[in-house]
Design a protein around this motif. Sequence first.
Motif, short mmCIF file in Angstrom:
data_model
loop_
_atom_site.label_atom_id
_atom_site.label_comp_id
_atom_site.label_asym_id
_atom_site.label_seq_id
_atom_site.Cartn_x
_atom_site.Cartn_y
_atom_site.Cartn_z
N ARG A 96 -11.49 100.88 83.07
CA ARG A 96 -11.48 99.57 83.72
C ARG A 96 -12.78 99.31 84.47
NH1 ARG A 96 -6.43 97.13 87.06
NH2 ARG A 96 -5.62 97.26 84.93
N ARG A 110 -2.99 89.16 81.63
CA ARG A 110 -1.56 89.39 81.44
C ARG A 110 -0.77 88.74 82.57
NH1 ARG A 110 -2.74 95.76 80.76
NH2 ARG A 110 -3.86 95.68 78.77
N ASP A 111 0.45 88.34 82.25
CA ASP A 111 1.31 87.77 83.28
C ASP A 111 1.90 88.91 84.12
OD1 ASP A 111 3.52 88.87 81.95
OD2 ASP A 111 4.11 86.97 81.03
N ASP A 166 4.65 90.26 84.18
CA ASP A 166 5.50 91.16 83.41
C ASP A 166 4.71 91.99 82.40
OD1 ASP A 166 7.88 90.32 84.66
OD2 ASP A 166 7.98 88.57 83.35
N GLY A 167 3.39 91.82 82.40
CA GLY A 167 2.54 92.61 81.51
C GLY A 167 2.31 92.02 80.15
N HIS A 168 2.76 90.78 79.91
CA HIS A 168 2.58 90.15 78.60
C HIS A 168 1.21 89.48 78.51
CE1 HIS A 168 7.17 89.83 79.03
NE2 HIS A 168 6.90 90.84 78.22
N SER A 169 0.52 89.72 77.41
CA SER A 169 -0.79 89.12 77.20
C SER A 169 -0.64 87.62 77.00
CB SER A 169 -1.47 89.74 75.97
OG SER A 169 -2.76 89.22 75.79
#
Length: 327
Positions: free
Chosen positions: A226, A306-307, A309-312
Amino acid sequence: MKLATLRNHHRDGQLVVVSRDLQRMRAVPECATLQAALDQWDAMAPVLQRVADELAAGQGPFEAFRPEACAAPLPRAYQWLDASAYLNHVELVRRARGADMPEELRREPLMYQGGSDDFLGAHDPIEAADEAFGIDLEAEVIVITGDVPIGCSAEAALGRVRLVGLANDVTLRHLVPPEIAKGFGFLQSKPATALSPVLATPDELGPHWRAGKLHLPLLSELNGERLGAPDAGVDMDFDFGRLIAHAARTRRLVAGTIVGSGTVSNRDPAAGVSCLAERRVREQLGGASALTPFLRSGDRVRIEMRDPDGHSLFGAITQTVRTGVAA
């Protein structure tokens, strides 16, 4: 709704509607390209939204979405305007070379007109003739506008935002100073920019899109490590309404104009960085004896949002550096 462009035998590709989870897609016979949709947005947006709703409900035919098969959503655009909306980034770079921050930069956006004839897909390589050019990534948020009238207010300009996405605005750092010294601005120091595989309408972003800013961290990685995750909604001194209104002060903007935020940057050092130049500046100001090198052949860059919730949201920009390419 979310939209992407598949590569085909045409320069502008094939427009597809993509499901919210980026798993399914469907072409829309009524509209072949994204630019065509933007040109007739009021008529086409309901058609595209209906397909998006059907994909969400699992209705009708679909294909698996393949981001690696995507071109840039707009492989070529009528206009690309990039700003420096995060003054922390500007201040750091100027401080490193002993320059003051002009007050006018705090009052109105700094913006330039970039090359818009050849946008890269999210999986296309970063190409440069020589590592000595100082190859750098710049992770940004972008918006695509509809038609914007001359003299449009900042508030009205936000209503002209059609789509939101990400960009890697590659910069050849060592070519910047001699170009700036000539007084006209960037050309050779700004090669092709890569766009996220997917763009989303503002309503698709829910509470994360508000007041002309996208309030989520923008993740940047180099070779799997990162670089940073600064929040794009924090420390953005000029929101997209201000940026669009600035560009439209003396001329109209046509549908399909892309406006960039500039390098996303937070004042909190713990947020990390969205470009190597800023990391090097922080190292320099901290008295480091050696600075992080710019990108080298074979390096891998990844940019994604990502949101919670971890969704791209837009898919990832994943590029490999390839040098020795003829300039």
